[in-house]
Every structure is written in structure tokens, then in C-alpha cells.
Design a protein around this motif. Structure first.
Motif, PDB file in Angstrom:
ATOM      1  N   GLU A 197       0.838  -1.205   0.000  1.00 19.43           N
ATOM      2  CA  GLU A 197       0.000   0.000   0.000  1.00 19.43           C
ATOM      3  C   GLU A 197       0.871   1.253   0.000  1.00 19.43           C
ATOM      4  OE1 GLU A 197      -3.350   0.987   0.049  1.00 19.43           O
ATOM      5  OE2 GLU A 197      -3.586  -1.005  -0.832  1.00 19.43           O
ATOM      6  N   GLU A 198       1.924   1.206   0.872  1.00 26.51           N
ATOM      7  CA  GLU A 198       2.830   2.353   0.936  1.00 26.51           C
ATOM      8  C   GLU A 198       3.523   2.564  -0.416  1.00 26.51           C
ATOM      9  OE1 GLU A 198       5.433   1.638   4.164  1.00 26.51           O
ATOM     10  OE2 GLU A 198       3.943   2.202   5.708  1.00 26.51           O
ATOM     11  N   ASN A 227       1.060   4.066  -2.814  1.00 27.34           N
ATOM     12  CA  ASN A 227       0.868   5.506  -2.576  1.00 27.34           C
ATOM     13  C   ASN A 227       2.087   6.299  -3.054  1.00 27.34           C
ATOM     14  OD1 ASN A 227      -1.623   5.070  -1.476  1.00 27.34           O
ATOM     15  ND2 ASN A 227      -0.839   4.871   0.625  1.00 27.34           N
ATOM     16  N   SER A 256       2.043   6.457  -6.729  1.00 27.25           N
ATOM     17  CA  SER A 256       1.038   7.415  -7.199  1.00 27.25           C
ATOM     18  C   SER A 256       1.578   8.838  -7.116  1.00 27.25           C
ATOM     19  CB  SER A 256      -0.234   7.297  -6.354  1.00 27.25           C
ATOM     20  OG  SER A 256      -0.819   6.040  -6.561  1.00 27.25           O
ATOM     21  N   LYS A 257       2.247   9.112  -5.948  1.00 28.23           N
ATOM     22  CA  LYS A 257       2.828  10.458  -5.799  1.00 28.23           C
ATOM     23  C   LYS A 257       3.895  10.697  -6.860  1.00 28.23           C
ATOM     24  CE  LYS A 257       2.025  10.885  -0.844  1.00 28.23           C
ATOM     25  NZ  LYS A 257       2.655  10.864   0.491  1.00 28.23           N
TER      26      LYS A 257
END
Ligand SMILES: [Ca+2]
Ligand SMILES: [Ca+2]
Ligand SMILES: [Ca+2]
Length: 262
Positions: free
Chosen positions: A65-66, A69, A72-73
């Protein structure tokens, strides 16, 4: 009272065999108990293993998940950077296009300048060759206070006069019998600085003075075909009758006269 005890009581009167049977039964019971304990231990271990597996998968899930994320960033940041770089690149292309157009214009202007310079060079070479030819054919003479230059190539009366003026002189003016006889001896056929182009029949020298002394051939000037306005010095047996009027556009040799300043 337990089952084993009841068996011992029921068989007590038969001797050692019932006791062995009881012992045997107790062994079986203990073996079953060990199996149960072993199964319980295995089940516990499986539970622990399952718990550890769940924990590991959970930790993996959190990490993924990290990473997701973070990615995505990063993707957003990359997209923004790409937009900025694209804008910069388009601006760079626009500047390059303008520079290219400017260079094309400069090249076009330079090409035109080169063509003009080539044309000027060509004309200068032509002028040089004409001058060389003129001076090669030039004959210099002196009489009284005047210097004369006889050109052996041919031009119209106006062009011949311009050639003289370019050299600070003018076409020949004959103002005396002696000067006329001098040129008779040269046996020339050349333009004189004499014309009636302004008013038919009113002959003027190129210095603006009216003709007073004349040495026309017999029957001249006749203004043949109403188109003869320039005088030419011609060879003749009579030294005092050598002039003729001719069309000014004819090509003849010419004589320039440069009078010394008193
Ligand atoms: Ca003269
Ligand atoms: Ca005339
Ligand atoms: Ca004539």
C-alpha cells in the motif's frame, strides 16, 4: 469407580491374566492421551503458523500500500514535470523555428547581396576591359594650348561626349583654320563637339558658343532625312571642307579636347 478398576474386581479371582489386561488397557489409554496431546500440539503449531502467515501477509500488504501511494505520488510528480518540460520544449522549438526563419531571411538577403556584388563585379570588369581597350587604342596629340585624345573605338555622339566629360574634357571644338588643318593632317573620321539638336540649323559648340568659323564639305550640312544634328570630321582632299552632319545615333570614333587653363 473407574472401568479399569471394575475389570480388576471382576477378574481378581482369575490370577495374573486380568492384571496384564488392565495394564494393557492403561497403556492404550496413555497412548491415546499422548496422541491427543500430540494432535493438540500440532494444532497449536498450525494455529501459530497461520497467525505468523497472516502477520507476514498483513505486513506485506501494508508495504505494498505504501509503495502504491509512493508510486502514485511519483507518477503525479512525473506527470507535472513532464508538462513543464513539454512546455519548455515547445517554447524551445518555437524559438528554434523563429531563429531558423531569421537565418533563412539572412541567407536570402546575403544571397541577394552576393548576386548584386557579382553583378557589380561583372560591370566593373566590363568597364575595366572597355577602359583598357580605349587606352590601348588611344592616340594623344597636342596643338597650341590643347591636348587631344583620339579614341579608335566607336560610340554615339552622346556616349562619346560623356566619355570625354568623364575624363574632364569635352568633344573637339575647332575654332581656327590652323586647328582645322592640324586635324586634316591626322586623317581622322571622328565626332566633333558641334550640334544643332536644340534648334535646327543653329549649330553650337559643346561649350555653348555659336559656330562662327565653318569647314563644311560641299552640300553640308544637309540634315538628310531631317535627322542629322551632329557634326563629324571626315577625311577629304580639301583640308578646309571636311565636316558633315550625321544622325547623332550613329557610331563613330571621337576626339576629346582638353584645353590648358591659362
Ligand atoms: Ca579647339
Ligand atoms: Ca540638323
Ligand atoms: Ca549630312
Amino acid at each position: 469407580m473407574t472401568g479399569s478398576r471394575m475389570i480388576v474386581l471382576r477378574h481378581g479371582r482369575s490370577g495374573a491374566y486380568p492384571e496384564a489386561l488392565v495394564a494393557r488397557q492403561e497403556q492404550v489409554v496413555r497412548a491415546r492421551a499422548r496422541c491427543f496431546r500430540l494432535a493438540a500440539v500440532c494444532l497449536g503449531l498450525l494455529c501459530v503458523l497461520l497467525l505468523i502467515t497472516n502477520i507476514v501477509f498483513y505486513v506485506k500488504y501494508i508495504n505494498l500500500e505504501e509503495e502504491k501511494n509512493s508510486m502514485s505520488k511519483n507518477t503525479f510528480s512525473l506527470r507535472e514535470n513532464f508538462k513543464v518540460e513539454r512546455k519548455t520544449f515547445l517554447s524551445y522549438i518555437t524559438n528554434l523555428t523563429e531563429e531558423r526563419d531569421g537565418l533563412n531571411n539572412s541567407y536570402q538577403n546575403l544571397t541577394e547581396e552576393v548576386d548584386q556584388l557579382k553583378s557589380i563585379y561583372k560591370n566593373m570588369v566590363k568597364e575595366r576591359d572597355e577602359l583598357k581597350s580605349s587606352f590601348q587604342n588611344l592616340k594623344c596629340m597636342s596643338f597650341g594650348s590643347s591636348n587631344y585624345y583620339l579614341f579608335n573605338n566607336k560610340k554615339s555622339w552622346s556616349e562619346a561626349r560623356q566619355e570625354c566629360r568623364n575624363k574632364g574634357a569635352d568633344l573637339l571644338i575647332i575654332s581656327s583654320k590652323e586647328e582645322q588643318e592640324f586635324f586634316k593632317k591626322q586623317d581622322v573620321h571622328a565626332w566633333l563637339g558641334l550640334t544643332d539638336a536644340e534648334e535646327e540649323g543653329e549649330w553650337k559648340w559643346v561649350n555653348g558658343s555659336l559656330m562662327t568659323t565653318t569647314f563644311w564639305k560641299g552640300g553640308e550640312p544637309n540634315n538628310a532625312n531631317q535627322g542629322e544634328d551632329c557634326a563629324v570630321f571626315t577625311p577629304s582632299t580639301d583640308p578646309l571642307n571636311t565636316w558633315n552632319d550625321m544622325p547623332c545615333t550613329e557610331s563613330e570614333k571621337w576626339i576629346c579636347e582638353l584645353t590648358a587653363v591659362p
